[in-house]
Design an enzyme around this catalytic site. Structure first.
Site, PDB file in Angstrom:
ATOM      1  N   GLU A 116      23.412  19.522  64.927  1.00 45.77           N
ATOM      2  CA  GLU A 116      24.834  19.481  65.265  1.00 45.77           C
ATOM      3  C   GLU A 116      25.615  19.568  63.973  1.00 45.77           C
ATOM      4  O   GLU A 116      25.222  18.967  62.979  1.00 45.77           O
ATOM      5  CB  GLU A 116      25.195  18.156  65.942  1.00 45.77           C
ATOM      6  CG  GLU A 116      24.748  18.052  67.363  1.00 45.77           C
ATOM      7  CD  GLU A 116      24.417  16.620  67.751  1.00 45.77           C
ATOM      8  OE1 GLU A 116      24.606  15.699  66.933  1.00 45.77           O
ATOM      9  OE2 GLU A 116      23.943  16.435  68.875  1.00 45.77           O
ATOM     10  N   TYR A 128      23.399  27.086  57.426  1.00 45.84           N
ATOM     11  CA  TYR A 128      22.562  27.271  58.613  1.00 45.84           C
ATOM     12  C   TYR A 128      22.540  28.729  59.065  1.00 45.84           C
ATOM     13  O   TYR A 128      21.489  29.246  59.455  1.00 45.84           O
ATOM     14  CB  TYR A 128      23.058  26.363  59.746  1.00 45.84           C
ATOM     15  CG  TYR A 128      23.028  24.896  59.379  1.00 45.84           C
ATOM     16  CD1 TYR A 128      21.920  24.341  58.743  1.00 45.84           C
ATOM     17  CD2 TYR A 128      24.104  24.054  59.645  1.00 45.84           C
ATOM     18  CE1 TYR A 128      21.887  22.995  58.382  1.00 45.84           C
ATOM     19  CE2 TYR A 128      24.079  22.715  59.295  1.00 45.84           C
ATOM     20  CZ  TYR A 128      22.970  22.190  58.655  1.00 45.84           C
ATOM     21  OH  TYR A 128      22.942  20.869  58.304  1.00 45.84           O
TER      22      TYR A 128
END
Ligand SMILES: CC(C)(COP(=O)(O)OP(=O)(O)OC[C@H]1O[C@@H](n2cnc3c(N)ncnc32)[C@H](O)[C@@H]1OP(=O)(O)O)[C@@H](O)C(=O)NCCC(=O)NCCS
Length: 177
Positions: A116, A128
């Protein structure tokens, strides 16, 4: 757990209880909702947790410059928290830390990874996305301080990333190891 890795000036090694104060300091500098020190202590006893820190053996006075906790749940590697000291960001340290940690859990049977991240966290999103994580959902107003959304991100296949190439590139740029 895989052994520690020396790469360039860095050492990536498993977190110990002696690291907790420094890890907490790093976390407080890095997050608007930091974890309490107790939470890190608990992770050292969590069977699912794989906790890593980064330091520079040649410069012990610097202290810890990175930390990462992930939870290995069956074949999923949940990234629980990752932080790099402000003075050492944008040098590829988070990427090598993730590469080492994810290679390590892949050896233990992990197939995919998930996490998250705050919608506004461009640095983390850049990190990411550069590894192939993609958004699979949203948790509306998830963060209690400013009610910001959390984006849920997945990397379906850990084998789709050439982790060794990431480590190799870093070590070429930063003097072996
Ligand atoms: C997110 C964080 C861990 C990244 O650490 P870092 O060591 O600076 O990241 P790296 O240098 O390894 O960067 C890896 C990739 O992310 C991208 N990236 C890093 N910082 C970025 C920024 N500010 N904006 C856009 N992209 C960024 C880089 O482009 C790089 O991709 P590339 O290798 O393809 O060029 C660091 O900014 C941090 O500690 N932030 C505070 C804590 C936090 O938000 N953690 C994540 C919670 S989900």
């Amino acid at each position: 757990m895989m052994p520690e890795l020396e790469i360039g000036p860095l050492r990536i090694r498993p977190m110990t209880k002696e690291d907790i104060a420094e890890v907490t300091r790093l976390d407080q500098e890095s997050f608007s909702l930091p974890w309490p020190e107790r939470a890190f202590e608990n992770e050292l006893f969590n069977q699912m947790a794989r906790a890593w820190v980064v330091d520079q053996p040649a410069n012990p006075e610097i202290g810890l410059i990175g930390s990462l906790i992930l939870w290995l749940i069956i074949d999923e590697a949940h990234i629980a928290t990752i932080a790099v000291d402000k003075n050492f960001r944008n040098q590829g340290i988070a990427k090598v830390l993730l590469a080492h940690a994810l290679l390590s859990v892949r050896e233990e049977g992990a197939i995919c990874s998930l996490l998250e991240v705050r919608r506004s966290n461009t640095a983390a999103l850049g990190l990411y996305q550069s590894l192939g994580f993609y958004q699979v959902g949203t948790r509306k107003g998830y963060y209690s301080d400013n009610h910001e959304d959390a984006l849920l991100m997945n990397l379906d296949d850990l084998d789709s990333v050439d982790w060794q190439a990431i480590l190799h590139l870093y070590s070429q740029r930063h003097g072996g190891g």
